[in-house]
Write an enzyme that holds these catalytic residues in place. Structure first.
Site, PDB file in Angstrom:
ATOM      1  CE1 TYR A 141      -3.581   2.622   0.625  1.00  0.00           C
ATOM      2  CE2 TYR A 141      -2.314   3.302   2.542  1.00  0.00           C
ATOM      3  CZ  TYR A 141      -3.341   3.522   1.642  1.00  0.00           C
ATOM      4  OH  TYR A 141      -4.132   4.649   1.769  1.00  0.00           O
ATOM      5  CG  ASP A 236       5.677   3.721   0.823  1.00  0.00           C
ATOM      6  OD1 ASP A 236       5.966   4.327   1.876  1.00  0.00           O
ATOM      7  OD2 ASP A 236       4.513   3.587   0.401  1.00  0.00           O
ATOM      8  CE  LYS A 264       0.998   4.788   8.495  1.00  0.00           C
ATOM      9  NZ  LYS A 264       1.105   4.194   7.158  1.00  0.00           N
TER      10      LYS A 264
HETATM   11  C1  LIG Z   1       0.426   4.758   5.781  1.00  0.00           C
HETATM   12  C2  LIG Z   1       1.163   4.503   4.531  1.00  0.00           C
HETATM   13  C3  LIG Z   1       1.054   5.347   3.408  1.00  0.00           C
HETATM   14  C4  LIG Z   1       0.069   6.476   3.348  1.00  0.00           C
HETATM   15  O1  LIG Z   1       0.342   7.474   4.278  1.00  0.00           O
HETATM   16  P1  LIG Z   1      -0.855   8.498   4.663  1.00  0.00           P
HETATM   17  O2  LIG Z   1      -0.180   9.444   5.613  1.00  0.00           O
HETATM   18  O3  LIG Z   1      -1.923   7.670   5.271  1.00  0.00           O
HETATM   19  O4  LIG Z   1      -1.273   9.157   3.406  1.00  0.00           O
HETATM   20  C5  LIG Z   1       1.851   5.088   2.318  1.00  0.00           C
HETATM   21  N1  LIG Z   1       2.711   4.065   2.315  1.00  0.00           N
HETATM   22  C6  LIG Z   1       2.846   3.231   3.359  1.00  0.00           C
HETATM   23  C7  LIG Z   1       3.840   2.126   3.292  1.00  0.00           C
HETATM   24  C8  LIG Z   1       2.064   3.412   4.496  1.00  0.00           C
HETATM   25  O5  LIG Z   1       2.181   2.553   5.513  1.00  0.00           O
END
Ligand SMILES: *Cc1c(COP(=O)(O)O)cnc(C)c1O
Length: 426
Positions: A141, A236, A264
């Site tokens: 994701y 990511d 995060k």
């Molecule tokens: C949480 C997350 C996102 C999205 O971040 P948001 O601040 O919710 O837009 C993208 N990539 C990864 C791996 C994530 O865990």
């Protein structure tokens, strides 16, 4: 007003009653709890009931809710400024702190979410390579940007279908999707399309569809093929960055990405994301280069200072080994409690302070197709038993759990006691 009443009211004015889907309990059933306060390892609901929190806002709270030292910095900053829309020293301090400790982060741009970070990094990758295609993996994701809300369609890369309505066919066409854990598929795809792929984006520790740690060989193959074909490698690390180690998965694996995204933890609980990488790539971003990206509230002083305090603590205190051992202690305790109660069905995947409870499988699960099919309903039942006793897990069997430094031995013991009671109740 109790949670039930608040949820009914909320559904009148907010889609599904929530501002992010998983909060609605759609996956586990029942009414979501409305929380009004949080401290350390604990949440307090509007009814005044306390919960031990293993969701932790889906990961940002490495030191728990409102750690006193971070709270002090936040309060001090609130009294000084809320937003400038102009230059200030706070984001500079955070940028220098990160760039001087993570070698592959030569330059960094702050944004307001992980989604925004990934969206912007892909734009840089397309500009840098002059290519349009992006390769992602099914089970990773990357936020809700159009181009990545796409999963593998009929098993044929290039024939992707989207996970969401409202995404143009022309956007989906440029997203290639492969399963995780398959070097042969990766090699074949690069042989056929490599020269058209701007960017390979991957969660180096996939943690948004269960926890699916990858083999190092697979991650190395991603690096090898992207280098060979002039494709950029984007890690990511929105969930893994500063969580599994200060330098994230890139630090642990020794695999150096071209671009990296954070979110995060980087904002210490406030809305901050960042994309970063090599100088020559990041210098493509406006105003130094032709890739436009901007933000009215970007580098908000409160997020910047909460982030800096959080990362400074993480760097100085190195909480990672202890978090890992506490995670093992918690999860092995939960497994034992489940077994003692006559339910030997479960096992647990952990990585650092992340954990995922799942049904037993013969082989380690590295792709989403190998997740047991009864997982969702088994989890829902366990989730509600724990919720009832005051333990809050993320309300979906496909979300991982997190520990913070506030989850001390006492909190873990209390969790295990509550788990035992929850299972005795039937
Ligand atoms: C949480 C997350 C996102 C999205 O971040 P948001 O601040 O919710 O837009 C993208 N990539 C990864 C791996 C994530 O865990």
């Amino acid at each position: 007003m109790n949670s039930e009443e608040l949820f009914q009211r909320s559904k009148n004015v907010v889609p599904g009653g929530v501002h992010s889907p998983v909060r609605s309990f759609a996956s586990v059933g029942g009414t979501p709890v409305f929380f009004s306060e949080a401290s350390g390892a604990y949440l307090k609901s509007v009814e005044g009931k306390e919960y031990i929190d293993y969701c932790l806002s889906f990961g940002p709270l490495l030191f728990g809710h409102r750690h006193p030292e971070i709270q002090e910095v936040v309060e001090e900053t609130v009294r000084k400024a809320w937003s400038f829309g102009a230059c200030e020293p706070y984001s500079l301090e955070l940028a220098e702190f990160i760039t001087s400790r993570i070698p592959w982060v030569e330059k960094i741009r702050f944004v307001n979410s992980g989604t925004e970070a990934v969206m912007s990094a892909l734009r840089v990758a397309r500009a840098a390579t002059g290519r349009s295609k992006i390769l992602k993996f099914d089970g990773c994701y990357h936020g809700h940007l159009d181009q990545l809300l796409v999963k593998a369609g009929s098993g044929l890369a290039g024939l992707s279908s989207s996970d969401s309505k409202g995404i143009g066919q022309e956007i989906i066409q440029n997203t290639l999707v492969l399963p995780l854990d398959d070097e042969i598929a990766l090699e074949n795809l690069f042989r056929d399309h490599g020269k058209n792929i701007a960017c390979l984006v991957i969660e180096p520790l996939p943690a948004n569809y269960g926890l699916l740690p990858q083999r190092i060989e697979f991650l190395k193959k991603c690096r090898e093929l992207t280098t060979k074909f002039g494709t950029l490698l984007l890690f990511d690390e929105v969930i893994s960055g500063f969580r599994v180690s200060f330098q994230g998965m890139a630090g642990i694996t020794g695999i150096v990405p071209d671009l990296v995204c954070y979110g995060k933890i980087i904002g210490g609980g406030f809305p901050v994301g960042a994309y970063a990488g090599k100088k020559e790539l990041m210098d493509l971003v406006a105003p130094s280069g032709p890739v436009y990206q901007a933000g009215t509230l970007s580098a908000n002083p409160i997020g910047m200072r909460a982030g800096l305090k959080t990362l400074t603590k993480a760097w100085n205190e190195n909480p990672y080994p202890e978090l890992e051992s506490k995670t093992k202690k918690l999860t092995s305790g939960i497994l034992k409690t489940l077994e003692d109660s006559g339910d030997p069905h479960w096992e647990v995947v952990t990585f650092g302070s992340l954990f995922w409870l799942k049904g037993k499988t013969k082989e380690p699960v590295r792709t989403i197709t190998n997740i047991p099919s009864d997982h969702k309903s088994n989890f829902a039942s366990f989730f509600h038993k724990l919720l009832n006793k005051g333990v809050y897990l993320a309300p979906s069997g496909y979300e991982v759990g997190f520990l913070s430094t506030a989850h001390n031995d006492e909190v873990i013991e209390a969790t295990l006691t509550k788990t035992k009671q929850a299972l005795e109740d039937k």
